[in-house]
Motif scaffolding. Structure first.
Motif, mmCIF file in Angstrom:
data_model
loop_
_atom_site.group_PDB
_atom_site.id
_atom_site.type_symbol
_atom_site.label_atom_id
_atom_site.label_comp_id
_atom_site.label_asym_id
_atom_site.label_seq_id
_atom_site.Cartn_x
_atom_site.Cartn_y
_atom_site.Cartn_z
ATOM 1 N N ILE A 185 -0.749 3.544 8.645
ATOM 2 C CA ILE A 185 -0.495 4.775 8.473
ATOM 3 C C ILE A 185 -1.120 5.667 9.420
ATOM 4 C CG2 ILE A 185 -2.297 5.554 6.675
ATOM 5 C CD1 ILE A 185 1.457 6.582 6.713
ATOM 6 N N ARG A 186 -2.410 5.404 9.792
ATOM 7 C CA ARG A 186 -3.140 6.164 10.859
ATOM 8 C C ARG A 186 -2.433 6.049 12.085
ATOM 9 N NH1 ARG A 186 -4.922 10.043 8.209
ATOM 10 N NH2 ARG A 186 -5.483 10.594 10.410
ATOM 11 N N ALA A 187 -2.132 4.755 12.455
ATOM 12 C CA ALA A 187 -1.300 4.341 13.579
ATOM 13 C C ALA A 187 -0.032 5.417 13.695
ATOM 14 C CB ALA A 187 -1.036 3.080 13.927
ATOM 15 N N VAL A 188 0.538 5.229 12.385
ATOM 16 C CA VAL A 188 2.093 6.075 12.416
ATOM 17 C C VAL A 188 1.615 7.519 12.703
ATOM 18 C CG1 VAL A 188 3.738 6.866 10.931
ATOM 19 C CG2 VAL A 188 3.221 4.619 10.912
ATOM 20 N N PHE A 189 0.685 8.314 12.266
ATOM 21 C CA PHE A 189 0.316 9.464 12.275
ATOM 22 C C PHE A 189 0.107 9.887 13.816
ATOM 23 C CE2 PHE A 189 -1.132 10.857 7.932
ATOM 24 C CZ PHE A 189 0.011 10.831 7.406
ATOM 25 N N SER A 200 5.573 9.499 -1.586
ATOM 26 C CA SER A 200 5.801 9.900 -2.763
ATOM 27 C C SER A 200 6.418 9.129 -3.781
ATOM 28 C CB SER A 200 6.503 11.300 -2.957
ATOM 29 O OG SER A 200 5.774 12.562 -2.051
ATOM 30 N N ARG A 201 7.692 8.661 -3.203
ATOM 31 C CA ARG A 201 8.352 7.699 -3.904
ATOM 32 C C ARG A 201 7.691 6.251 -4.128
ATOM 33 N NH1 ARG A 201 11.523 3.671 -1.864
ATOM 34 N NH2 ARG A 201 11.281 4.405 0.216
ATOM 35 N N LEU A 202 7.034 5.823 -3.286
ATOM 36 C CA LEU A 202 6.217 4.388 -3.638
ATOM 37 C C LEU A 202 4.940 4.490 -4.410
ATOM 38 C CD1 LEU A 202 6.602 2.727 -0.113
ATOM 39 C CD2 LEU A 202 7.917 2.367 -2.161
ATOM 40 N N LYS A 203 4.366 5.811 -4.292
ATOM 41 C CA LYS A 203 3.157 5.904 -5.058
ATOM 42 C C LYS A 203 1.950 5.027 -4.949
ATOM 43 C CE LYS A 203 5.782 8.221 -8.886
ATOM 44 N NZ LYS A 203 6.147 8.098 -10.334
ATOM 45 N N ILE A 204 1.815 5.119 -3.775
ATOM 46 C CA ILE A 204 0.425 4.059 -3.160
ATOM 47 C C ILE A 204 -0.928 4.969 -3.344
ATOM 48 C CG2 ILE A 204 -0.386 2.663 -1.320
ATOM 49 C CD1 ILE A 204 2.582 2.489 -0.157
ATOM 50 N N SER A 205 -1.688 4.447 -4.467
ATOM 51 C CA SER A 205 -2.721 5.062 -4.768
ATOM 52 C C SER A 205 -3.876 5.116 -3.554
ATOM 53 C CB SER A 205 -3.492 4.422 -5.836
ATOM 54 O OG SER A 205 -3.976 3.032 -5.489
ATOM 55 N N CYS A 206 -3.940 4.254 -2.557
ATOM 56 C CA CYS A 206 -4.964 4.380 -1.771
ATOM 57 C C CYS A 206 -4.398 5.423 -0.235
ATOM 58 C CB CYS A 206 -5.041 3.030 -0.931
ATOM 59 S SG CYS A 206 -3.696 2.068 -0.081
ATOM 60 N N LEU A 207 -3.068 5.939 -0.432
ATOM 61 C CA LEU A 207 -2.904 6.670 0.496
ATOM 62 C C LEU A 207 -2.454 8.126 0.171
ATOM 63 C CD1 LEU A 207 -0.001 4.421 2.226
ATOM 64 C CD2 LEU A 207 -2.381 5.012 2.819
ATOM 65 N N GLU A 208 -3.215 8.512 -1.094
ATOM 66 C CA GLU A 208 -2.909 10.035 -1.637
ATOM 67 C C GLU A 208 -3.441 10.792 -0.357
ATOM 68 O OE1 GLU A 208 -1.614 11.101 -4.347
ATOM 69 O OE2 GLU A 208 -0.869 9.257 -4.784
ATOM 70 N N ALA A 209 -4.572 10.778 0.070
ATOM 71 C CA ALA A 209 -5.167 11.553 0.818
ATOM 72 C C ALA A 209 -4.031 11.619 2.295
ATOM 73 C CB ALA A 209 -6.243 11.116 1.809
ATOM 74 N N GLU A 210 -3.413 10.335 2.835
ATOM 75 C CA GLU A 210 -2.556 10.866 3.709
ATOM 76 C C GLU A 210 -1.264 11.506 3.557
ATOM 77 O OE1 GLU A 210 -4.343 8.188 3.205
ATOM 78 O OE2 GLU A 210 -5.392 7.969 4.990
ATOM 79 N N LYS A 211 -0.747 11.085 1.929
ATOM 80 C CA LYS A 211 0.364 11.841 1.561
ATOM 81 C C LYS A 211 0.195 13.312 1.856
ATOM 82 C CE LYS A 211 1.227 12.117 -2.745
ATOM 83 N NZ LYS A 211 1.588 11.752 -4.030
ATOM 84 N N LYS A 212 -1.041 13.778 1.075
ATOM 85 C CA LYS A 212 -1.456 15.272 1.519
ATOM 86 C C LYS A 212 -1.374 15.750 2.723
ATOM 87 C CE LYS A 212 -3.995 15.206 -2.816
ATOM 88 N NZ LYS A 212 -5.189 15.484 -3.518
#
Length: 855
Positions: A715-719, A750-762
């Protein structure tokens, strides 16, 4: 000293019915001088007890107290140190030696003299007086008590006591006699001289009467003497008779001595015979092997169950005879030596016959098992070795006997078993993995014949075969495991969308069914290997009796153990240093490592093939392998299966990390077209597909943490890549690229609800919101400029703290000013501006994200 003596007599000894005879002031030799008194005392009651008492002053110093008392009969030695030279030192030997120093030599001599006199008078056991002057040891007058009347004896004893002590009290009888005598004379007290004179006259009268009585009894004395002479003659005759009797008894004594000596010799002979019979019975009972056992050891049938049982019983009996604890001297008997040699020959003969038979069984079983490979060549199953193990377990007790009696042959059998079984398992396992690879690649069994295959299939087969060259580090360790339940995780959910190519094959050729097929094949491979390894390990533990023996074999930490002297010693090498092994678990690990040395390379080849077919297979393999490793470690973390699967898990984890790295590398290398709209970037859509697939695979998996770490990296690489593409975009505005892609990322998370990526979702939502506002404000422009300025001014006033209902009272923002601004923009012109604005937005936004209605 006299005052002290009377004080001690009054305060200490009189209450205890004792008389103080002598006293000496002393202190202990060699210590701080703390003076005390040694006292020689006798009791006033009979029998007389003589003691040596130690008396010292109390701590307050106002009275004396009795501290220690020793009976004089316990005194062994009195040592005066020097008989010539005067010295105040002397020793008293009671239960231990007491060293004293007297205050003066005179006191010491007086005390020792008193002790000597008391010893001579009252004790039968005489005390040794050493280094004592002879002048102190004066003999007491000996009184023939038998010739003196009792009254005179008492007077002599009284005189002797007066010699010992100056003062002696009158006893009760003496006091009574004196009182009677004094009562008979009235002037006894007033005129002592007259009384004494009267006593003298009476004594003379009595003496004269005695002399007359003696002279009158002369005739009786002569008669008495005559009787005495006759008595002497009778005594002589009696002595003659006694002498004759003694001579007769002497001859009887000699005869009895001869009889006693003869009886002693007979008793000694009987005792020796009984002991000899006991020793013979011991040797016969413990060192006699039955003929049936000897025949079983020499000719017993080792192929039938009854013959094996007979040989086992005979071998146990032989071992008991050889291990009997001989008594001292037995090993010097010629018969015992012959019997021991006979037992050794029987042991060697039977051990050689047993080893030869078991080697034949190993070879035969290996050939028989090889013949069953054909029926397992099509199915993805491994042959069952249970019948082989069942037949060999009949020899387990004989193997234990062989280990205890001839470890060299036992070790040779162990090496031969590992050699034969390693080749057999290698053929079976390679054939098994060959079938698995064929099922994975979709080729047929005949694909092995490369000359008859089409070029494409032959190339795939060659790639499969080329993977056999890679071999991993074979590290095995195992312990006695009996059962391990292997649970299949079932079919994993998969997505129907196509994935990006991460290998050398096209992603369009792969679908969910292919990955599900690979997952099932990989799970079946692991499910077949586990019971095979556990069954063999359990058999090795039972057959070779490793729970009861400390092995001298070594653990192999490299691919193979170095074999020295035909397998008699195995060593492991870690950095060139040999390490000798001493436990049963290490021997099991070595045997399992050598027997199944091909499992780890074959698993690594299979993993490499799966990764070559589709790199996303590493997700399936990581989950499956993690589950099996976790299951094996729960039973025994140090087992061969657990360690081997753990090593393979490391390879799978590397492939998984490589898959993630390749995705990140491709994000970094992505190129966009300069002539078309950017829209949703490919790697953003691919991350969505990867996350959906990973969530379906890693649901309730043990290695969820590895996926979470990969998510963070991706996700960091995607950003970063989205930022990079937005900055490089020429046709599509930067805010549009950022807005659309971060909106897509936010919707995915939001759809997958991956707990470790909550900060990235925000963070994605914040970036989407910020760039949406920036695009609306700066990119779309201001089609109604004056109207926008008017409302911006209203907002500025409200921001300054002016109430909304009060803003209309200001001249620049009242209703008249608003009407003027609105009149400058008629409806036709407003409609035209909005149409142009809509066309501009539609030109920038892509249809995939459908954000136009939001704007």
């Amino acid at each position: 000293m006299t005052a002290i003596k009377h004080a001690l007599q009054r305060d200490i000894f009189t209450p205890n019915d004792e008389r103080l005879l002598s006293i000496v002031n002393v202190c202990k030799a060699g210590k701080k001088k703390r003076n005390c008194f040694l006292c020689a005392t006798v009791t006033t009651e009979r029998p007389v007890q003589v003691n040596v008492v130690k008396v010292k002053k109390s701590d307050k110093g106002d009275f004396y107290k009795r501290q220690t008392a020793w009976a004089l009969r316990d005194l062994a030695v009195v040592d005066a140190k020097d008989a010539v030279k005067e010295s105040p030192e002397f020793d008293l030997h009671f239960d231990k030696v007491y060293k004293w120093v007297a205050s003066s030599t005179a006191e010491k001599n007086t005390f020792i003299s008193c002790i000597w006199k008391l010893n001579q008078r009252y004790l039968r056991k005489k005390i040794d007086f050493i280094n004592v002057s002879s002048q102190l040891l004066e003999e007491l007058p000996k009184v023939a008590e038998e010739s003196v009347p009792s009254g005179e004896n008492q007077s002599v004893a009284g005189g002797d006591e007066e010699a010992v002590d100056e003062y002696q009290e009158l006893n009760a009888r003496e006091e009574q006699d004196i009182e009677i005598m004094m009562e008979g004379c009235e002037y006894a007290i007033s005129n002592a001289e007259a009384f004494a004179e009267k006593l003298s006259r009476e004594l003379q009268v009595l003496d004269g009467a005695n002399i007359q009585s003696i002279m009158a009894s002369e005739k009786q004395v002569n008669i008495l003497m005559k009787l005495l002479d006759e008595a002497l003659k009778e005594v002589d005759q009696i002595e003659l008779k006694l002498s004759s009797y003694e001579e007769m008894l002497q001859s009887v004594k000699e005869q009895m001595d001869q009889i006693s000596e003869s009886n002693h010799l007979i008793h000694l002979s009987n005792t020796n015979n009984v002991k000899l019979l006991s020793e013979i019975e011991f040797l016969v009972n413990h060192m006699d092997l039955a003929k049936g056992h000897i025949k079983a050891l020499q000719e017993g049938d080792l192929t039938s169950s009854r013959g094996i049982e007979a040989c086992t019983n005979a071998a146990d009996a032989l071992l008991q005879c050889m291990n009997v604890a001989l008594r001292p001297g037995h090993d010097m008997l010629h018969a015992v030596k012959q019997q021991q040699q006979r037992f050794s020959d029987l042991r060697e003969q039977f051990a050689r016959r047993l080893a030869s038979h078991l080697n034949s069984v190993f070879v035969q079983q290996g050939h028989d098992q090889s013949s069953t490979l054909a029926q397992h060549s099509v199915e993805l199953t491994l042959p069952n070795h249970h019948p082989f193990h069942r037949d060999l377990l009949r020899y387990a007790k004989l193997m234990e006997w062989l280990k205890n009696t001839d470890y060299g042959k036992y070790e040779g059998l162990t090496k031969n078993y590992m050699d034969y079984l390693s080749r057999l398992y290698e053929r079976e396992i390679k054939e098994f993995f060959e079938v698995a690879k064929i099922k994975m690649t979709g080729t047929t069994r005949e694909g092995k014949k490369f000359a008859t295959l089409p070029r494409k299939e032959s190339a795939v087969k060659q790639e499969t075969e080329s993977l056999h060259g890679s071999s991993g580090k074979l590290t095995g360790s195992t312990s006695s495991l009996n059962k391990l339940s292997v649970q299949s995780s079932g079919n994993r959910r998969s997505q129907s969308s196509s994935l990006l190519d991460m290998g050398n094959m096209s992603a369009s050729d792969l679908d969910v069914a292919d990955r599900t097929k690979f997952d099932k094949i990989f799970e079946q491979v692991l499910s077949e290997l586990e019971p095979l390894c556990l069954a063999e390990q359990d058999f090795i533990s039972k057959f070779f009796k490793l729970q009861q023996h400390q092995s001298i074999l070594g653990t192999t930490t490299t691919n193979e153990a170095e074999e020295i002297d035909g397998g008699t010693l195995s060593r492991s090498y870690t950095s060139g240093v040999p390490q000798t092994i001493s436990s049963e678990k290490d021997m099991i690990r070595q045997m399992m490592t050598k027997i199944f040395r091909c499992i780890e390379p074959e698993l690594n080849n299979l993993i490499a093939l799966g990764d070559k077919i589709d790199s996303f297979n590493s997700l399936y393999m990581l989950v499956k392998m993690s589950h099996h490793v976790w299951t094996a470690q729960n039973v025994d973390p140090a087992s061969f299966l657990s360690t081997t699967l753990g090593n393979v898990l490391v390879t799978v984890k590397r492939n998984f990390d490589k898959c993630i790295s390749n995705q990140m590398k491709q994000m970094d290398e992505v190129k966009i077209s300069k002539k078309s709209k950017v829209g949703i970037l490919s790697f953003v859509a691919e991350f969505e597909e990867f996350a959906a697939l990973a969530e379906s695979i890693f649901k309730n998996a043990e290695r969820r943490g590895d996926l979470d770490k990969a998510y963070i990296k991706l996700i960091r690489a995607v950003f970063v890549s989205v930022e990079k593409v937005a900055n490089e975009s020429q046709k599509t505005p930067r805010d549009v690229v950022m807005m659309e892609n971060f909106h897509h990322i936010f919707a995915t998370l939001s759809r997958l609800k991956i707990s470790c990526l909550e900060a990235e979702k925000k963070e994605a939502k914040q970036k989407y919101t910020d760039h949406l506002q920036s695009y609306v404000i700066y990119s779309l422009g201001q089609p109604l400029e004056k109207l926008n300025h008017f409302f911006e001014g209203v907002e500025a006033r409200v921001a300054q703290g002016i109430r909304e209902e009060e803003v209309s009272y200001q001249l620049a923002f009242n209703k008249q000013e608003l009407r003027k601004v609105i009149k400058e923009y008629p409806g036709k012109e407003v409609k035209k501006g909005l149409d142009n604005l809509y066309k501009k937005v539609d030109k920038h936004l892509c249809e995939e994200e459908n954000l136009l209605q939001v704007n």
